[in-house]
Design a protein around this motif. Structure first.
Motif, PDB file in Angstrom:
ATOM      1  N   SER A  42       0.811  -1.218   0.000  1.00 41.88           N
ATOM      2  CA  SER A  42       0.000   0.000   0.000  1.00 41.88           C
ATOM      3  C   SER A  42       0.840   1.261   0.000  1.00 41.88           C
ATOM      4  O   SER A  42       0.360   2.345  -0.342  1.00 41.88           O
ATOM      5  CB  SER A  42      -0.930   0.002   1.214  1.00 41.88           C
ATOM      6  OG  SER A  42      -0.173   0.034   2.414  1.00 41.88           O
ATOM      7  N   LYS A  43       2.118   1.153   0.352  1.00 43.40           N
ATOM      8  CA  LYS A  43       2.998   2.324   0.397  1.00 43.40           C
ATOM      9  C   LYS A  43       3.698   2.585  -0.932  1.00 43.40           C
ATOM     10  O   LYS A  43       4.365   3.603  -1.089  1.00 43.40           O
ATOM     11  CB  LYS A  43       4.045   2.137   1.500  1.00 43.40           C
ATOM     12  CG  LYS A  43       3.443   2.087   2.901  1.00 43.40           C
ATOM     13  CD  LYS A  43       4.510   1.851   3.950  1.00 43.40           C
ATOM     14  CE  LYS A  43       3.899   1.769   5.343  1.00 43.40           C
ATOM     15  NZ  LYS A  43       4.921   1.493   6.375  1.00 43.40           N
ATOM     16  N   GLN A  44       3.576   1.663  -1.877  1.00 38.75           N
ATOM     17  CA  GLN A  44       4.234   1.840  -3.169  1.00 38.75           C
ATOM     18  C   GLN A  44       3.325   2.630  -4.107  1.00 38.75           C
ATOM     19  O   GLN A  44       2.176   2.251  -4.340  1.00 38.75           O
ATOM     20  CB  GLN A  44       4.572   0.483  -3.785  1.00 38.75           C
ATOM     21  CG  GLN A  44       5.645  -0.271  -3.031  1.00 38.75           C
ATOM     22  CD  GLN A  44       6.243  -1.381  -3.856  1.00 38.75           C
ATOM     23  OE1 GLN A  44       5.618  -1.929  -4.753  1.00 38.75           O
ATOM     24  NE2 GLN A  44       7.488  -1.724  -3.571  1.00 38.75           N
ATOM     25  N   ASP A  45       3.855   3.707  -4.626  1.00 45.62           N
ATOM     26  CA  ASP A  45       3.062   4.594  -5.485  1.00 45.62           C
ATOM     27  C   ASP A  45       3.128   4.105  -6.930  1.00 45.62           C
ATOM     28  O   ASP A  45       3.729   4.748  -7.800  1.00 45.62           O
ATOM     29  CB  ASP A  45       3.571   6.026  -5.369  1.00 45.62           C
ATOM     30  CG  ASP A  45       2.680   7.011  -6.113  1.00 45.62           C
ATOM     31  OD1 ASP A  45       1.506   6.662  -6.366  1.00 45.62           O
ATOM     32  OD2 ASP A  45       3.160   8.105  -6.448  1.00 45.62           O
ATOM     33  N   ILE A  46       2.532   2.953  -7.172  1.00 48.51           N
ATOM     34  CA  ILE A  46       2.513   2.389  -8.510  1.00 48.51           C
ATOM     35  C   ILE A  46       1.135   1.787  -8.755  1.00 48.51           C
ATOM     36  O   ILE A  46       0.342   1.605  -7.843  1.00 48.51           O
ATOM     37  CB  ILE A  46       3.585   1.292  -8.713  1.00 48.51           C
ATOM     38  CG1 ILE A  46       3.332   0.131  -7.745  1.00 48.51           C
ATOM     39  CG2 ILE A  46       4.977   1.842  -8.566  1.00 48.51           C
ATOM     40  CD1 ILE A  46       4.233  -1.051  -7.984  1.00 48.51           C
ATOM     41  N   ARG A  47       0.871   1.487 -10.008  1.00 40.89           N
ATOM     42  CA  ARG A  47      -0.382   0.835 -10.369  1.00 40.89           C
ATOM     43  C   ARG A  47      -0.107  -0.662 -10.519  1.00 40.89           C
ATOM     44  O   ARG A  47       0.490  -1.101 -11.497  1.00 40.89           O
ATOM     45  CB  ARG A  47      -0.913   1.450 -11.672  1.00 40.89           C
ATOM     46  CG  ARG A  47      -1.854   0.586 -12.500  1.00 40.89           C
ATOM     47  CD  ARG A  47      -3.248   0.446 -11.892  1.00 40.89           C
ATOM     48  NE  ARG A  47      -4.191   0.053 -12.936  1.00 40.89           N
ATOM     49  CZ  ARG A  47      -4.420  -1.201 -13.319  1.00 40.89           C
ATOM     50  NH1 ARG A  47      -3.780  -2.199 -12.730  1.00 40.89           N
ATOM     51  NH2 ARG A  47      -5.296  -1.460 -14.290  1.00 40.89           N
TER      52      ARG A  47
END
Length: 309
Positions: free
Chosen positions: A29-34
């Motif tokens: 949830s902390k990774q800013d990716i799709r």
């Protein structure tokens, strides 16, 4: 590819020991990716074993994957605990309003029944219809592949004189197709089934492309020309010992079965079988995720209308 799975899924500990890159919900949830959202309809009786096999093959790519499992509501599996299903699985009704980048429909030990006599056939056809608008690409395995060929393309299965079981050589039929990019011209893959489909009917269907076939085991890999459906009639997801476990189970039942072809060293069941299809299986799953899912799926699924085939 880091796979995002529930922290308490039993397959997690086994895969971590194999150095498979897993990721739990808090970190993901902390990774800013799709991430890619993959749905697995697990029809196999030993669900935990199938979970492990498929998660392993989905791991070999640089993108993050979120995996969800569903089971049929019209048939309750007798080989898995209710607590496992309630904790890690959903039903079609719980996910039907969602969209997924990819989906896997597994095989099932019902191939000797006519499709319409399978307890959950009506539910499965409803799900397969739903995938036309809510899933970018669907990978169908073994009986799941036969079901897709029948439902989407009218190609029937037929019963074989005896069970096909073993590891067979296959040849690439269309080396320019991106799904088989990087694969060997000839490669090995396991089969375990009592039925087959007509290679001639597949070749005659203008919606399908035959990608790999075997003289002994028939058509293995095919894809719809719109890349919506990929069908694998064998079990490239199998672990090294899976065919041995099936053979020993059938012998214990008193069934008249042959030793799996080309599987044990010197065809001797007392010797340890070697996995000679692992690299091709990893590559095929990676190609499917990249070319049929990641490269084709919309970045945002705002609505079904935002994407059309």
């Amino acid at each position: 590819m880091p796979i995002n799975i529930p922290e308490t899924l039993p397959a997690k500990d086994i895969l971590e020991k194999e150095n498979i890159f897993l990721m739990e919900d808090p970190r993901a949830s902390k990774q800013d990716i799709r991430p890619l959202n993959i749905l697995i309809l697990n029809l196999m009786p030993e669900k935990e074993k199938t979970e492990r096999q498929l998660l392993r093959l989905l791991s070999n790519s640089p993108l993050q994957v979120n995996v969800e499992f569903i089971h049929t509501s019209t048939y309750e599996s007798k080989n898995i605990s209710k607590s496992h299903l309630s904790q890690f699985y959903k039903t079609y009704d719980e996910i039907k309003e969602k969209n997924y980048d990819g989906m896997i429909i597994t095989g099932a030990p019902v191939e000797q029944l006519p499709f319409e006599e399978v307890a959950y056939w009506e539910e499965l056809t409803q799900i397969m219809e739903w995938t036309k608008t809510n899933v970018t690409s669907v990978l169908h395995i073994c009986w799941g592949a036969q079901a897709a060929l029948y439902h989407h393309y009218g190609i029937r299965k037929y019963e074989l004189p005896e069970k096909i079981s073993g590891v067979f050589q296959h040849r690439i039929m269309n080396e320019t197709n991106k799904l088989v990019r990087g694969m060997d011209d000839a490669f090995l893959a396991p089969h375990s089934r009592y039925t087959d489909v007509s290679e001639e009917e597949i070749l005659a269907n203008d919606q399908l492309t035959l990608l790999a076939s075997s003289k002994e085991a028939g058509a293995l890999l095919m894809m719809s020309k719109d890349e919506k459906h990929v069908m694998i009639t064998g079990h490239i997801e199998y672990e090294s010992t899976t065919l041995a476990e099936e053979y020993e189970r059938d012998v214990a039942k008193g069934l008249d079965v042959n030793v799996p072809t080309g599987y044990y060293p010197n065809d001797d069941p007392d010797q340890k079988p070697l996995n000679r299809w692992r690299s091709q299986a990893y590559l095929l799953f990676s190609n499917w995720l990249n070319y049929c899912v990641y490269q084709e799926t919309p970045y945002e699924w705002d609505s079904v209308d935002s994407w059309s085939i």
